[in-house]
Structure formats: structure tokens, C-alpha cells
Design an enzyme around this catalytic site. Structure first.
Site, mmCIF file in Angstrom:
data_model
loop_
_atom_site.group_PDB
_atom_site.id
_atom_site.type_symbol
_atom_site.label_atom_id
_atom_site.label_comp_id
_atom_site.label_asym_id
_atom_site.label_seq_id
_atom_site.Cartn_x
_atom_site.Cartn_y
_atom_site.Cartn_z
ATOM 1 N N LYS A 67 0.809 -1.227 0.000
ATOM 2 C CA LYS A 67 0.000 0.000 0.000
ATOM 3 C C LYS A 67 0.840 1.275 0.000
ATOM 4 O O LYS A 67 0.424 2.294 -0.518
ATOM 5 C CB LYS A 67 -0.961 0.005 1.194
ATOM 6 C CG LYS A 67 -2.113 -0.969 0.999
ATOM 7 C CD LYS A 67 -3.213 -0.726 2.005
ATOM 8 C CE LYS A 67 -4.423 -1.594 1.690
ATOM 9 N NZ LYS A 67 -4.209 -3.012 2.077
ATOM 10 N N SER A 96 1.746 -9.777 -0.888
ATOM 11 C CA SER A 96 1.396 -8.355 -0.771
ATOM 12 C C SER A 96 1.753 -7.738 0.583
ATOM 13 O O SER A 96 1.964 -6.536 0.675
ATOM 14 C CB SER A 96 -0.092 -8.158 -1.051
ATOM 15 O OG SER A 96 -0.877 -9.016 -0.242
ATOM 16 N N GLU A 110 -10.523 6.556 4.478
ATOM 17 C CA GLU A 110 -11.114 5.606 5.411
ATOM 18 C C GLU A 110 -10.150 4.440 5.574
ATOM 19 O O GLU A 110 -9.264 4.231 4.731
ATOM 20 C CB GLU A 110 -12.461 5.080 4.886
ATOM 21 C CG GLU A 110 -12.364 3.952 3.862
ATOM 22 C CD GLU A 110 -11.805 4.391 2.521
ATOM 23 O OE1 GLU A 110 -11.844 5.600 2.215
ATOM 24 O OE2 GLU A 110 -11.337 3.502 1.783
#
Ligand SMILES: *Cc1c(COP(=O)(O)O)cnc(C)c1O
Length: 406
Positions: free
Chosen positions: A95, A385, A117
Site C-alpha cells: 500500500k 502483498s 477511510e
């Protein structure tokens, strides 16, 4: 930075991948999205911006992340299995790749504050990190229930200087956090920048987040060819909103010999609505959160409640490019149940000494299935990931018995 990163023919100028994507938003927000879109189109051609991002990827995130040949699993399952180690990035997952890109863009546009969020807190922590680095304020909206459950990530965000704002209505989880964040964004979309956490939302976010993530596939392709002299036969990635998967797939999309597999969560059951988040398997085209894609709907056409043991995967829609890639048959989508992901979590930990995020363990579980089916050869490149530090207490509490931990 490799020049082919930003070189993708889709979406079209209105943000459509075939019939999916677009921007289904109020006119006042469309004005803002148009500004973001044109600023993005400018900076993606700006070598100063690209150099700054490339520099941060290398010296801050720790890129390139390694490509690791998992010899024990390969031997046991009969295929050559490789992991792209996004778990080794600063903050522990992929991310950070798009959070840095979005933060730099927001800064260049003169925005004062990043908002978003977060569900489990992973996107919130990555964005708070990027905000601290780039020098922007940061407000993260989070359901009150999730704040209770994910205390360490709330503390991390506070330490990083972000404000964590509780969503106190309804079920007080991710959907309510999105509602609250959106409400507050509409109050001031001029000084705030809503940094979407995956390849979802209105145009240009699915494109922009994909472009920032595509570094994963560009690196992996070069590394795989360096090690083996060939292209991988299979790519595997987990799909929540779909950013780590698009990150891996994009560099290979025109390589017809490379099969691509997206893995979504079947949770506890595919039969019982609300017990999975298998959007591709069970969903239908619809519009939600400002874009058209496959989505899980209840009988009133509202977003279905969703569930997965991996909180990063429980989203009732999916990035529009995935919907398009499914329809044209370029990517195959599969599902993995909670218990299969947990098995894979332990398998990877015990065979290779890597504790994966439960999200990533979904991809590992499918990769092992694929290896078994194709017994005798084949190469599989899996996007790992994120790392599993965030999940260890939960896993031991709920599954420890089964794996001999007490
Ligand atoms: C958030 C997250 C995902 C799911 O998001 P995508 O946008 O589908 O990639 C997967 N793995 C990890 C480790 C995550 O934190």
C-alpha cells in the site's frame, strides 16, 4: 523509473475499461475529479515528479523488493514457486507504493490534508506514513468497532501524527467509515485530498493507483527473467479492491503466454450471503462508491454485507479493470476459503520462514492448489502483498489449537 510504467491504453479519457469504471458522482465533485485527473496527467510526464517518486521507492520503501524462489514449497508441490516480497516494504505491504504517489500529487496540487477511510488500519497507517514524510495533515476515518479491534494500528497512526476519527453510526465498521469520510470530504474537497486505498472509486483513481502500483510487476518481470531467462507461466495475487493484483499484472498484460490468476475470499461460505466477499464469483455489474463494476448486492440493490478472515479483502466490489479483464478472459478469478488461507499462512511460515498477511495467504493457497494440479513443472509467481505481523494474535487465538500452538 522504467518508462513503460505509465504506458497503458486503458482506461479511456472518461475512465472506462469497456463498460466498467467511469465516475458516477455529483457535479461539484466531478469538478474536483477533473482537476485531480489533469494534475495527474501532467505529473506523470514530469521527470522531477517521477525522479522524486523513484528516489523514495528506493531509499524510503526499500525497492526493488526481492523476488524469492521458494525451494521447499516448490519441491513439495511440484512447480517452481516464486514470491515477490512486497511484505518487505517499509510499513509491511504494497500500500505504501500508491500512498506515496497520492501524497506527492496532493502536495503538488497545494492540498493541505490527506484523508481516507480504513478498515483494519493498514491503508490508514500507510497513508499516515506518507503524510508525515511529505508534510501534510492526515485524517483517517475508522469504524469505532474496528478501532477497538485494531488498537495497535490506531496507536501507530497517532504516533505518526494523524487524527483518527471514529465512525459511530450503524455497524461502526468499514462501510460507515467510508460514509463518514465521504461526508467530510464533500464539506471541503478543495484543501483536502481523498486518497483512495485501492484501484477503486471514481476516475482517475483506478488508473492512478494502478500506475503507482505497477512498479511491482515491472520489477518482478525483470527479476524473473534475470533468474530464469524466461517469463513466468502463471501470476497469482489476492484481490480485495485489486491494487496489488493490478500492480503485478500490468507489466505482463500483453504477454499472452503468461496466465494470470486473481484470488478472492470465499470466507466461511459461498452459499450464505454476508459470509464471503467473492465479488467476481457471485456479484453482478452495478454502481457503487462512484464507479461501475461487479458488486455484491442485497435484495434492495444496496451493497451486501461482506466477510473475510482477511479484513483487507472484505469489500463488496472490485476495481473496474478487474471486471473488464474477467469479461475479456485475460485474468482468471478464483476463490479461497478462510480455512485454506489459514493453512497456507502456516505452510509458508513453516516451509520458508515467511509469515504472510492473511490477505496474501489467499494468493499462496491458490498457488499451491495450482502447483498440485499442474504437477510436474510450471512456474508460478505469487505477489506476497504484505507481512503477517498484524495477524499473529488473531491467528493464534482462533486457530492456534489446530496448529499445535497454545
Ligand atoms: C489491503 C491489502 C490487500 C488488499 O487490497 P488490494 O487493493 O486488493 O491489493 C492485500 N494484501 C494486503 C497485505 C493488504 O494490506
Amino acid at each position: 523509473m522504467a518508462e513503460n510504467i505509465f504506458d497503458c491504453p486503458l482506461p479511456d479519457e472518461n475512465g472506462f475499461f469497456g463498460e466498467y469504471g467511469g465516475a458516477f458522482i455529483p457535479p461539484e465533485l466531478q469538478v474536483i475529479m477533473n482537476e485531480i485527473s489533469s494534475s495527474y496527467d501532467e505529473i506523470r510526464k514530469d521527470s522531477d515528479f517521477l525522479n522524486e517518486l523513484a528516489d523514495l521507492y528506493q531509499h524510503y520503501v526499500g525497492r526493488p523488493s526481492p523476488l524469492f524462489h521458494a525451494k521447499h514449497l516448490s519441491k513439495k508441490y511440484g512447480a517452481a514457486i516464486y514470491f515477490k516480497r512486497e511484505d518487505l516494504n517499509h510499513t509491511g505491504a504494497h500500500k505504501i507504493n500508491h500512498c506515496l504517489g497520492e501524497a506527492l500529487l496532493a502536495k503538488k496540487m497545494g492540498k493541505k490534508k490527506l484523508i481516507a477511510e480504513t478498515g483494519a488500519g493498514q491503508h490508514g497507517v500507510a497513508l499516515a506514513t506518507a503524510a508525515a514524510l511529505v508534510g501534510l495533515e492526515c485524517d483517517i476515518y475508522m469504524g469505532e468497532v474496528d478501532m477497538e479491534k485494531e488498537r495497535p494500528n490506531v496507536v501507530r497512526m497517532h504516533i505518526l501524527g494523524a487524527k483518527v476519527i471514529p465512525a459511530t453510526h450503524g455497524r461502526r465498521t468499514l462501510k460507515e467509515a467510508v460514509d463518514t469520510a465521504f461526508e467530510n470530504y464533500l464539506k471541503d474537497p478543495v484543501t483536502q485530498f481523498y486518497a483512495i486505498g485501492s484501484v477503486v472509486g471514481p476516475h482517475p483513481f483506478p488508473k492512478m493507483v494502478r500506475d503507482f502500483q505497477s512498479i511491482v510487476g515491472v520489477e518482478a518481470k525483470e527479476q524473473f527473467q534475470q533468474i530464469t531467462g524466461k517469463l513466468p507461466e502463471n501470476l497469482v495475487a489476492s484481490v480485495g479492491g485489486g491494487s496489488n493484483a493490478m500492480g503485478l499484472f500490468t507489466a505482463f498484460i500483453n504477454d499472452e503466454s503468461v496466465a494470470m490468476h486473481g484470488v478472492e475470499p470465499a470466507g466461511r461460505s459461498l452459499e450464505i450471503p454476508g459470509e464471503n466477499a467473492a465479488t467476481m464469483t457471485l456479484g453482478k455489474p452495478g454502481v457503487m462508491h462512484g464507479f461501475k463494476s461487479y458488486m455484491l448486492q442485497d435484495s434492495n440493490g444496496e451493497p451486501q454485507e461482506v466477510y473475510s478472515v482477511a479484513s483487507g479483502l472484505d469489500y463488496p466490489s472490485v476495481g473496474p479493470q478487474h471486471a473488464y479483464l474477467k469479461d475479456i478472459g485475460r485474468v482468471n478469478y478464483h476463490y479461497v476459503y478462510d480455512h485454506e488461507a489459514i493453512d497456507a499462512f502456516f505452510e509458508l511460515s513453516r516451509e520458508e520462514g515467511i509469515i504472510p498477511a492473511i490477505e496474501s495467504a489467499h494468493a499462496v493457497a491458490y498457488a499451491l492448489k495450482l502447483a498440485k494440479e499442474n504437477n510436474n513443472g510450471g512456474t508460478i509467481l505469487v505477489n506476497l502483498s504484505g507481512r503477517g505481523d498484524k495477524d499473529i494474535d488473531f491467528v493464534v487465538e482462533n486457530y492456534g489449537d489446530k496448529y499445535g500452538i497454545k
